[in-house]
Write an enzyme that holds these catalytic residues in place. Structure first.
Site, mmCIF file in Angstrom:
data_model
loop_
_atom_site.group_PDB
_atom_site.id
_atom_site.type_symbol
_atom_site.label_atom_id
_atom_site.label_comp_id
_atom_site.label_asym_id
_atom_site.label_seq_id
_atom_site.Cartn_x
_atom_site.Cartn_y
_atom_site.Cartn_z
ATOM 1 N N ARG A 151 29.003 37.349 52.263
ATOM 2 C CA ARG A 151 30.222 38.171 52.383
ATOM 3 C C ARG A 151 29.873 39.556 52.933
ATOM 4 N NH1 ARG A 151 32.802 35.807 46.771
ATOM 5 N NH2 ARG A 151 34.092 34.250 47.819
ATOM 6 N N HIS A 175 26.972 37.695 39.156
ATOM 7 C CA HIS A 175 28.047 37.360 40.094
ATOM 8 C C HIS A 175 29.330 37.873 39.474
ATOM 9 C CE1 HIS A 175 29.980 35.297 43.307
ATOM 10 N NE2 HIS A 175 30.483 34.320 42.596
#
Ligand code: APR
Length: 311
Positions: A151, A175
């Site tokens: 990303r 995460h």
């Protein structure tokens, strides 16, 4: 194919991972789901695409576990995804029960497999799978950092109007909202990001990366991201199946590395046939180290919450 990968959960992430594994001709794929007909239907559909996509991977869909026996890798995506307004942590108790159950089933039939966990909340689900499998720490890992750094790379490439292939990004930590992107180790054609962008633009990209999953959840409204998560899990699987020894950021069980103990958290690791062959330690600045500690504290909190649950 001479390799077998089982994908648990034939939903968005699982089915897309199965498709990519087959189309890259990395292995045969066994797709397992609790819903009758869904893994069978998706496996058959993918089988019928094979003559056009030109691959000879065999795809099997099933609600049972017999066909999973002897898998080289098991990718676990079973669980429920986020809905708008939910954090990954809101999924804790439901997904812990699911991940525990499916891990026991696969571990019994594929005792030598490497487990790649995708179900969220990721770092906590790695703990569940680690305990339920009894596997050595080298063979239990979570997919998060490859996705988070992809990303970040995508946003860097868009910002600078350069090829994504020129980008490298470095993300540490859990995460979640506390993930720790490291701009000074993130590069474009080898040039560190701080040489190319002012601090406020870097901060904006970092923030968008942190929020990357939530941005997609709020657009999709039902369900969460799956194309990039599936790609990330397959990149890890490929490095293991081909013994490529790629260095990728993955959730790994740390026992003192980075000053963190008995916790799964995202760090750079070398992935080869044996799973995690090495945890790569780098020297962090005080600020980076503090951000990683904060991220570890958030994962520890989830681990503690898990211990209170009867799942
Ligand atoms: N055994 C096997 N499959 C199961 C089980 C179980 N016990 N429980 C649920 N599943 C299946 C569901 O039937 C569904 O097909 O898991 C699949 C999940 O698919 P989706 O709902 O489409 O969710 P997906 O977007 O694939 O995300 C799966 O990955 O990224 C994470 O946060 C995400 O935890 C979520 C997981």
């Amino acid at each position: 194919m001479d390799k077998k990968v089982t994908v648990i959960g034939a939903g968005n992430v699982g089915a897309t991972a199965a498709q990519r594994l087959a189309e890259k001709e990395l292995c045969d794929v066994v797709l397992v789901d609790i819903v009758e007909g869904v893994p069978q239907g998706k496996a058959l559909d993918l089988t019928q695409a094979a003559p056009i996509e030109k691959h000879d991977a065999k795809l099997t869909g099933t609600n049972a576990y017999e066909a999973t026996a002897g898998s080289d890798i098991v990718i676990i995506t079973a669980g429920i995804p986020r809905k708008p307004g939910m954090s990954r942590d809101d999924l804790l108790s439901t997904n812990a029960g699911i991940v525990k159950k499916v891990t026991r089933e696969v571990a019994a039939r594929s005792p030598e497999a490497v487990l790649i966990i995708v179900s969220n909340p990721l770092d906590a689900m790695c703990h569940v799978a680690y305990e339920a499998s009894g596997f050595p720490k080298q063979r239990v890992m979570g997919m998060a950092g490859v996705l988070d750094s992809a990303r970040f790379r995508a946003f860097i490439a868009l910002e600078l109007n350069v090829s994504v292939e020129n980008t490298h990004a470095f993300v540490l930590g859990g995460h979640g909202d506390t993930m720790v992107p490291l701009p000074r180790f993130s590069t474009v054609a080898g040039i560190p990001l701080p040489e190319l962008l002012p601090p406020e633009r870097i901060e904006a990209l970092v923030q968008r990366t942190r929020n990357g999953g939530a941005e997609i959840v709020s657009l999709l409204k039902t369900g969460s991201a799956y194309y990039a998560p599936a790609s990330a899990a397959v990149e890890m699987a490929e490095s293991i199946l081909k013994d490529k020894k790629k260095i990728l950021p993955c959730a790994a069980y740390l026992e003192g590395e980075y000053g963190i103990r008995d916790l799964f958290i995202g760090v750079p690791v070398k992935l080869g046939r044996g799973g995690i062959e090495q945890v790569i330690e780098i020297r962090l600045t005080d600020e980076e180290s503090a951000a990683l500690k904060k991220s570890a504290a958030a994962v520890q909190e989830l681990k503690n919450a898990l211990a209170q649950l009867n799942y």
